[in-house]
Motif scaffolding. Structure first.
Motif, short mmCIF file in Angstrom:
data_model
loop_
_atom_site.label_atom_id
_atom_site.label_comp_id
_atom_site.label_asym_id
_atom_site.label_seq_id
_atom_site.Cartn_x
_atom_site.Cartn_y
_atom_site.Cartn_z
N GLN A 46 0.82 -1.21 0.00
CA GLN A 46 0.00 0.00 0.00
C GLN A 46 0.86 1.26 0.00
OE1 GLN A 46 -4.18 -0.62 2.01
NE2 GLN A 46 -2.61 -1.19 3.49
N ARG A 47 1.84 1.29 0.89
CA ARG A 47 2.69 2.48 1.02
C ARG A 47 3.49 2.73 -0.27
NH1 ARG A 47 5.66 0.47 4.50
NH2 ARG A 47 7.57 0.17 3.27
N GLU A 48 4.22 1.72 -0.72
CA GLU A 48 5.06 1.88 -1.90
C GLU A 48 4.20 1.96 -3.17
OE1 GLU A 48 7.97 -1.20 -1.97
OE2 GLU A 48 8.98 -0.50 -0.14
N GLY A 49 3.06 1.28 -3.18
CA GLY A 49 2.18 1.32 -4.34
C GLY A 49 1.64 2.72 -4.60
N HIS A 50 1.21 3.39 -3.55
CA HIS A 50 0.71 4.76 -3.72
C HIS A 50 1.83 5.72 -4.12
CE1 HIS A 50 -2.90 3.31 -1.60
NE2 HIS A 50 -3.50 4.35 -2.14
N ALA A 51 2.99 5.56 -3.48
CA ALA A 51 4.12 6.43 -3.81
C ALA A 51 4.54 6.25 -5.26
CB ALA A 51 5.29 6.15 -2.87
N ALA A 52 4.62 4.99 -5.70
CA ALA A 52 5.03 4.72 -7.09
C ALA A 52 3.98 5.19 -8.09
CB ALA A 52 5.31 3.23 -7.26
N ALA A 53 2.71 4.99 -7.76
CA ALA A 53 1.65 5.40 -8.68
C ALA A 53 1.68 6.90 -8.92
CB ALA A 53 0.29 4.98 -8.12
N LEU A 54 1.84 7.67 -7.87
CA LEU A 54 1.81 9.13 -8.01
C LEU A 54 2.89 9.66 -8.94
CD1 LEU A 54 1.06 10.31 -4.35
CD2 LEU A 54 -0.41 10.60 -6.36
N THR A 55 4.03 8.98 -8.98
CA THR A 55 5.16 9.48 -9.78
C THR A 55 5.30 8.77 -11.12
OG1 THR A 55 6.64 7.93 -8.62
CG2 THR A 55 6.46 10.16 -7.73
N SER A 56 4.36 7.88 -11.44
CA SER A 56 4.45 7.14 -12.69
C SER A 56 4.15 8.04 -13.89
CB SER A 56 3.48 5.97 -12.69
OG SER A 56 2.14 6.43 -12.71
N PRO A 57 4.73 7.76 -15.04
CA PRO A 57 4.47 8.57 -16.24
C PRO A 57 2.99 8.63 -16.60
CG PRO A 57 6.37 7.13 -16.60
CD PRO A 57 5.75 6.71 -15.30
N GLU A 58 2.27 7.51 -16.38
CA GLU A 58 0.84 7.50 -16.71
C GLU A 58 0.06 8.52 -15.89
OE1 GLU A 58 1.85 3.00 -16.40
OE2 GLU A 58 2.76 4.89 -15.75
N ILE A 59 0.37 8.59 -14.59
CA ILE A 59 -0.35 9.52 -13.71
C ILE A 59 0.01 10.96 -14.03
CG2 ILE A 59 -0.73 10.22 -11.32
CD1 ILE A 59 -1.90 7.47 -12.11
N ILE A 60 1.28 11.23 -14.22
CA ILE A 60 1.70 12.61 -14.53
C ILE A 60 1.07 13.07 -15.84
CG2 ILE A 60 3.66 14.13 -14.97
CD1 ILE A 60 3.36 13.09 -12.06
N ALA A 61 1.02 12.18 -16.82
CA ALA A 61 0.38 12.54 -18.10
C ALA A 61 -1.10 12.81 -17.91
CB ALA A 61 0.60 11.41 -19.11
N ALA A 62 -1.78 11.96 -17.12
CA ALA A 62 -3.21 12.16 -16.88
C ALA A 62 -3.49 13.47 -16.17
CB ALA A 62 -3.76 10.99 -16.06
N ILE A 63 -2.61 13.85 -15.26
CA ILE A 63 -2.78 15.11 -14.53
C ILE A 63 -2.59 16.30 -15.47
CG2 ILE A 63 -1.81 16.61 -12.73
CD1 ILE A 63 -1.09 14.04 -11.19
N THR A 64 -1.48 16.32 -16.17
CA THR A 64 -1.11 17.49 -16.95
C THR A 64 -1.98 17.67 -18.19
OG1 THR A 64 0.61 16.22 -18.10
CG2 THR A 64 1.27 17.45 -16.14
N ARG A 65 -2.62 16.60 -18.67
CA ARG A 65 -3.45 16.70 -19.87
C ARG A 65 -4.91 17.06 -19.55
NH1 ARG A 65 -1.21 11.16 -22.73
NH2 ARG A 65 0.87 11.96 -23.30
N ASN A 66 -5.24 17.15 -18.28
CA ASN A 66 -6.62 17.44 -17.90
C ASN A 66 -6.89 18.93 -18.03
OD1 ASN A 66 -9.21 16.74 -17.00
ND2 ASN A 66 -8.36 15.34 -15.47
#
Length: 239
Positions: A46-66
């Motif tokens: 849970q701890r590492e999964g959330h940390a890794a998800a937030l910094t993944s290219p997929e998440i950053i792209a989803a954030i910046t393209r919104n």
């Protein structure tokens, strides 16, 4: 929720996001189980999964393209009724740098699963109530507001979970969930979450075949939550 707890929440968030902060596409509360059933392996996932998800290219792209290019996140841990701990107060994520700073806090301060004695039982209802309170106090404007439950068990403590769900949904909040499989147990936790926990516009539950899928599933889940904010008029999901 006690007035003392509400006051503590207000204080804890005051320094994280300034009152004049820009609006965000979605505000997500990560409500992470740290009851006595969470062992070190699941705690790490849970701890590492959330940390890794937030910094993944997929998440950053989803954030910046919104639309607005920013999201708001908070992360807290919960167990039995009245037992919770804020790990990351409301924080605005608009870039990889922002995400890395938030991920570092989660990774450093999140539950390790050690010293599980006295953690208590699993009050999903309290997790929803706490997440709802945090969303009530979000210091900005969000197109959508989401409570993101991560747990390996059903509600077995505190108020009935359906009542907490109805109160959150009545405020326009969405409750999503990710079901973590537990070794040696066969109950269909994902079906339970679908029937009794999730609710609100476009609500969904993620089911894992095994705990090793957690990090990848969490990334897909968060991408969906962020991307869904593009269409705030989309049809409602479960009650």
């Amino acid at each position: 929720m006690s007035s003392r707890l509400a006051g503590a929440l207000t204080l804890s968030m005051a320094w994280s996001l300034p009152a004049h902060s820009a609006d965000v596409d979605v505000a997500v509360v990560f409500a992470v189980d740290f009851s006595s059933s969470i062992d070190p392996d699941i705690a790490r996932l849970q701890r590492e999964g959330h940390a890794a998800a937030l910094t993944s290219p997929e998440i950053i792209a989803a954030i910046t393209r919104n639309y607005l290019g920013c999201i708001g996140i908070a992360y807290f841990e919960w167990s039995s009724a009245g037992r919770s701990r804020i790990v990351l107060p409301w924080t605005r994520i608009c870039s990889l740098k922002d995400a890395e700073a938030a991920a570092s806090v989660i990774d450093d301060k999140g539950d390790t699963g050690s010293s599980r004695g006295g953690r208590g039982r699993t009050s999903v209802s309290s997790a929803i109530d706490m997440g709802s309170l945090l969303l009530d106090q979000f210091p900005g404007q969000a197109v959508r507001k989401v409570i993101d439950i991560s747990s390996n068990g059903e509600n077995n403590d505190g108020l009935p979970v359906q009542s907490s769900r109805l109160r959150a949904v009545a405020k326009g909040y969405t409750i999503n969930a990710i079901a973590i499989p537990t070794k040696g147990e066969t109950p269909d936790l994902a079906s339970y979450f679908a029937d009794a926990v999730i609710g609100g516009p476009q609500a969904f539950v993620v089911a894992l075949k095994d705990s090793g899928d957690y990090a990848a599933a969490l990334r897909r889940k968060l991408v969906t939550e962020i991307s869904m904010a593009i269409d705030p008029t989309a049809s409602a999901g479960a009650p």
